[in-house]
Scaffold this active site. Sequence first.
Site, PDB file in Angstrom:
ATOM      1  CD  GLU A  83      -3.066 -18.344 -26.553  1.00  0.00           C
ATOM      2  OE1 GLU A  83      -3.777 -17.579 -26.004  1.00  0.00           O
ATOM      3  OE2 GLU A  83      -3.368 -18.437 -28.047  1.00  0.00           O
ATOM      4  CD  GLU A 114     -19.923 -32.837 -20.169  1.00  0.00           C
ATOM      5  OE1 GLU A 114     -20.861 -32.387 -19.534  1.00  0.00           O
ATOM      6  OE2 GLU A 114     -19.149 -32.741 -21.156  1.00  0.00           O
TER       7      GLU A 114
END
Length: 298
Positions: A83, A114
């Site tokens: 963004e 992860e």
Amino acid sequence: MKIKNLVTEKRNPVTMHIDTMSTIEMVKTINNEDKKVAEAVGTQDEQIAKAIDEAAKRYGRGGRLIYVGAGTSGRLGVLDAAELVPTYGIKPERAVGLIAGGKEAMYCAVEGAEDSAELGEQDLRKLKLTATDTVIGIAASGRTPYVVGCLDYAKQVGALRVSVACVPDSVIGHHADIAIEAVAGPEVITGSTRMKSGTAQKMILNMLSTGVMIRQGKVYQNVMIDVQPTNSKLVDRACRIINVTTGASIDEALTTLKKTDNNVSLAIVMIKTGTDQDTAAKLLAAHHGNVGQVLQNK
């Protein structure tokens, strides 16, 4: 600390019977729990401000904002990075989001990704990390190995390390230069860290990246002067930004915007200083693109 003992994994006594609540009771309960998030983030003001100042220094020297995380935390990092590009007109390579497991993990869980510190280091090596970069490690539990691996490699390179967790005394905090730990308490749904923890992380990332962009002169007064007018809505917004910051009519704003090839900052300087495009461009270049500084010194 074992996962089961983390604040983010504890059962919330307020929501023990949420499954039998009426819908309106459910909504009010969730909302009341969400109110605790802003307070938790507020306890980290000084750490967030410190992170903004240190990251802004490096960004101003050509460094990047690099977000790293897994699952929800990783997705929030990718979102913040993505963004910044249209919002502040930066190049995509200046803000990068890494999620354990790669692009596929944005939509589907990638088993075991992860849990690999080595994978974190590998991903950062591919980016050719430098000492001017800032690595923002995000993990609600504060202990994700992928994030630890990223932060440890960042230390080797000399990059700034910022951690964002939702537990006190987090593991990733011990691997960071600046530890941000917003503890909002147990989740409404036990262990569902996309809820309160995710909201806290989003708020922190919003402040961090916005603060860095403000320090780069990407904001004049309180408007986004480097917004990229890539569609009709954004052209309209750009004209309104020029209008409110210069007093020019919408028609004059649009005309000037077109002259500058949709460069809002340049249009503002042209109108405010009464100069032509070349002169305004030189003024901006002399002040590193900072409109506020141009107008203060004019």
